[in-house]
Design a protein around this motif. Structure first.
Motif, PDB file in Angstrom:
ATOM      1  N   GLU A   1     -70.146  16.273 -81.640  1.00 31.07           N
ATOM      2  CA  GLU A   1     -68.835  16.254 -82.284  1.00 31.07           C
ATOM      3  C   GLU A   1     -68.312  17.666 -82.510  1.00 31.07           C
ATOM      4  O   GLU A   1     -67.123  17.926 -82.335  1.00 31.07           O
ATOM      5  CB  GLU A   1     -68.899  15.473 -83.596  1.00 31.07           C
ATOM      6  CG  GLU A   1     -69.048  13.981 -83.357  1.00 31.07           C
ATOM      7  CD  GLU A   1     -69.168  13.169 -84.636  1.00 31.07           C
ATOM      8  OE1 GLU A   1     -69.003  13.753 -85.738  1.00 31.07           O
ATOM      9  OE2 GLU A   1     -69.424  11.966 -84.533  1.00 31.07           O
ATOM     10  N   THR A   2     -69.202  18.591 -82.880  1.00 30.12           N
ATOM     11  CA  THR A   2     -68.807  19.989 -83.050  1.00 30.12           C
ATOM     12  C   THR A   2     -68.330  20.571 -81.727  1.00 30.12           C
ATOM     13  O   THR A   2     -67.312  21.262 -81.664  1.00 30.12           O
ATOM     14  CB  THR A   2     -69.989  20.818 -83.598  1.00 30.12           C
ATOM     15  OG1 THR A   2     -70.349  20.288 -84.880  1.00 30.12           O
ATOM     16  CG2 THR A   2     -69.622  22.270 -83.733  1.00 30.12           C
ATOM     17  N   GLU A   3     -69.037  20.268 -80.645  1.00 32.77           N
ATOM     18  CA  GLU A   3     -68.643  20.755 -79.319  1.00 32.77           C
ATOM     19  C   GLU A   3     -67.283  20.206 -78.910  1.00 32.77           C
ATOM     20  O   GLU A   3     -66.466  20.915 -78.339  1.00 32.77           O
ATOM     21  CB  GLU A   3     -69.701  20.394 -78.280  1.00 32.77           C
ATOM     22  CG  GLU A   3     -71.001  21.156 -78.447  1.00 32.77           C
ATOM     23  CD  GLU A   3     -72.127  20.631 -77.565  1.00 32.77           C
ATOM     24  OE1 GLU A   3     -71.908  19.697 -76.764  1.00 32.77           O
ATOM     25  OE2 GLU A   3     -73.255  21.150 -77.702  1.00 32.77           O
ATOM     26  N   VAL A   4     -67.043  18.919 -79.185  1.00 36.03           N
ATOM     27  CA  VAL A   4     -65.757  18.302 -78.850  1.00 36.03           C
ATOM     28  C   VAL A   4     -64.637  18.971 -79.637  1.00 36.03           C
ATOM     29  O   VAL A   4     -63.593  19.304 -79.085  1.00 36.03           O
ATOM     30  CB  VAL A   4     -65.787  16.772 -79.111  1.00 36.03           C
ATOM     31  CG1 VAL A   4     -64.393  16.173 -79.088  1.00 36.03           C
ATOM     32  CG2 VAL A   4     -66.683  16.084 -78.115  1.00 36.03           C
ATOM     33  N   ARG A   5     -64.868  19.189 -80.935  1.00 34.54           N
ATOM     34  CA  ARG A   5     -63.842  19.858 -81.766  1.00 34.54           C
ATOM     35  C   ARG A   5     -63.547  21.246 -81.263  1.00 34.54           C
ATOM     36  O   ARG A   5     -62.393  21.678 -81.217  1.00 34.54           O
ATOM     37  CB  ARG A   5     -64.282  19.889 -83.229  1.00 34.54           C
ATOM     38  CG  ARG A   5     -63.970  18.595 -83.941  1.00 34.54           C
ATOM     39  CD  ARG A   5     -64.184  18.726 -85.440  1.00 34.54           C
ATOM     40  NE  ARG A   5     -65.275  17.824 -85.778  1.00 34.54           N
ATOM     41  CZ  ARG A   5     -66.454  18.173 -86.248  1.00 34.54           C
ATOM     42  NH1 ARG A   5     -66.728  19.413 -86.525  1.00 34.54           N
ATOM     43  NH2 ARG A   5     -67.377  17.276 -86.490  1.00 34.54           N
ATOM     44  N   ARG A   6     -64.595  21.980 -80.895  1.00 29.72           N
ATOM     45  CA  ARG A   6     -64.390  23.344 -80.365  1.00 29.72           C
ATOM     46  C   ARG A   6     -63.605  23.305 -79.078  1.00 29.72           C
ATOM     47  O   ARG A   6     -62.732  24.132 -78.836  1.00 29.72           O
ATOM     48  CB  ARG A   6     -65.722  24.024 -80.160  1.00 29.72           C
ATOM     49  CG  ARG A   6     -66.381  24.474 -81.421  1.00 29.72           C
ATOM     50  CD  ARG A   6     -67.663  25.225 -81.150  1.00 29.72           C
ATOM     51  NE  ARG A   6     -68.306  25.567 -82.407  1.00 29.72           N
ATOM     52  CZ  ARG A   6     -69.587  25.803 -82.544  1.00 29.72           C
ATOM     53  NH1 ARG A   6     -70.380  25.735 -81.482  1.00 29.72           N
ATOM     54  NH2 ARG A   6     -70.101  26.109 -83.700  1.00 29.72           N
ATOM     55  N   ALA A   7     -63.943  22.359 -78.199  1.00 29.78           N
ATOM     56  CA  ALA A   7     -63.243  22.259 -76.924  1.00 29.78           C
ATOM     57  C   ALA A   7     -61.780  21.891 -77.146  1.00 29.78           C
ATOM     58  O   ALA A   7     -60.897  22.445 -76.480  1.00 29.78           O
ATOM     59  CB  ALA A   7     -63.917  21.211 -76.033  1.00 29.78           C
ATOM     60  N   GLU A   8     -61.516  20.982 -78.069  1.00 27.05           N
ATOM     61  CA  GLU A   8     -60.137  20.594 -78.357  1.00 27.05           C
ATOM     62  C   GLU A   8     -59.367  21.738 -79.002  1.00 27.05           C
ATOM     63  O   GLU A   8     -58.175  21.905 -78.738  1.00 27.05           O
ATOM     64  CB  GLU A   8     -60.117  19.361 -79.256  1.00 27.05           C
ATOM     65  CG  GLU A   8     -60.565  18.114 -78.544  1.00 27.05           C
ATOM     66  CD  GLU A   8     -60.710  16.906 -79.462  1.00 27.05           C
ATOM     67  OE1 GLU A   8     -60.638  17.070 -80.708  1.00 27.05           O
ATOM     68  OE2 GLU A   8     -60.924  15.795 -78.939  1.00 27.05           O
ATOM     69  N   ALA A   9     -60.003  22.529 -79.831  1.00 25.01           N
ATOM     70  CA  ALA A   9     -59.351  23.663 -80.486  1.00 25.01           C
ATOM     71  C   ALA A   9     -59.040  24.764 -79.491  1.00 25.01           C
ATOM     72  O   ALA A   9     -58.074  25.505 -79.660  1.00 25.01           O
ATOM     73  CB  ALA A   9     -60.224  24.208 -81.608  1.00 25.01           C
ATOM     74  N   GLY A  10     -59.821  24.847 -78.425  1.00 23.01           N
ATOM     75  CA  GLY A  10     -59.633  25.878 -77.419  1.00 23.01           C
ATOM     76  C   GLY A  10     -58.537  25.575 -76.412  1.00 23.01           C
ATOM     77  O   GLY A  10     -58.184  26.395 -75.586  1.00 23.01           O
ATOM     78  N   ARG A  11     -57.962  24.381 -76.485  1.00 27.30           N
ATOM     79  CA  ARG A  11     -56.926  24.004 -75.510  1.00 27.30           C
ATOM     80  C   ARG A  11     -55.620  24.659 -75.803  1.00 27.30           C
ATOM     81  O   ARG A  11     -55.160  24.981 -76.771  1.00 27.30           O
ATOM     82  CB  ARG A  11     -56.710  22.490 -75.521  1.00 27.30           C
ATOM     83  CG  ARG A  11     -57.864  21.756 -74.926  1.00 27.30           C
ATOM     84  CD  ARG A  11     -57.573  20.300 -74.869  1.00 27.30           C
ATOM     85  NE  ARG A  11     -58.821  19.605 -74.589  1.00 27.30           N
ATOM     86  CZ  ARG A  11     -58.952  18.306 -74.644  1.00 27.30           C
ATOM     87  NH1 ARG A  11     -57.944  17.546 -74.941  1.00 27.30           N
ATOM     88  NH2 ARG A  11     -60.091  17.741 -74.379  1.00 27.30           N
TER      89      ARG A  11
END
Length: 107
Positions: free
Chosen positions: A97-107
């Motif tokens: 979930e942390t990885e998904v949030r980071r990836a979404e924040a990086g978009r």
């Protein structure tokens, strides 16, 4: 129940049922009653080699990474296994979930 990453999340009861099935199927003494207090060595006749095989089966059965020896060294009962698998699954899910949030924040 499905997590935000789309993977099915097992609750502790589902984890317990699956652990019991795996442990029971592999137990050298297959006629023992399985409870959280059932001991792997005394009640189910596991030995060190069978314990290694069980670890591999749990890793595969639950889609876990390699279980570190320092985490499995204190496991002596089915309840210990259920708690360990539940804990590792929660840690893995939190990491995803942390990885998904980071990836979404990086978009």
């Amino acid at each position: 129940m499905t997590s935000s990453t789309g993977t099915p999340a097992l609750n502790e009861d589902e984890t317990r049922s699956k652990v019991y099935a795996i442990v029971g199927a592999m137990a050298p003494a297959g006629d023992a009653t399985l409870t959280d207090d059932t001991e792997l060595f005394a009640d189910l006749a596991y030995d060190s080699l069978r314990l290694i095989e069980l670890t591999l089966a749990l890793e595969e059965g639950f889609g876990l990474g390699e279980l570190a020896q320092e985490r499995t060294a204190t496991v002596t009962t089915l309840g210990d296994i259920v708690r360990l698998v539940t804990e590792i699954r929660r840690e893995t899910e939190a990491r995803r979930e942390t990885e998904v949030r980071r990836a979404e924040a990086g978009r």
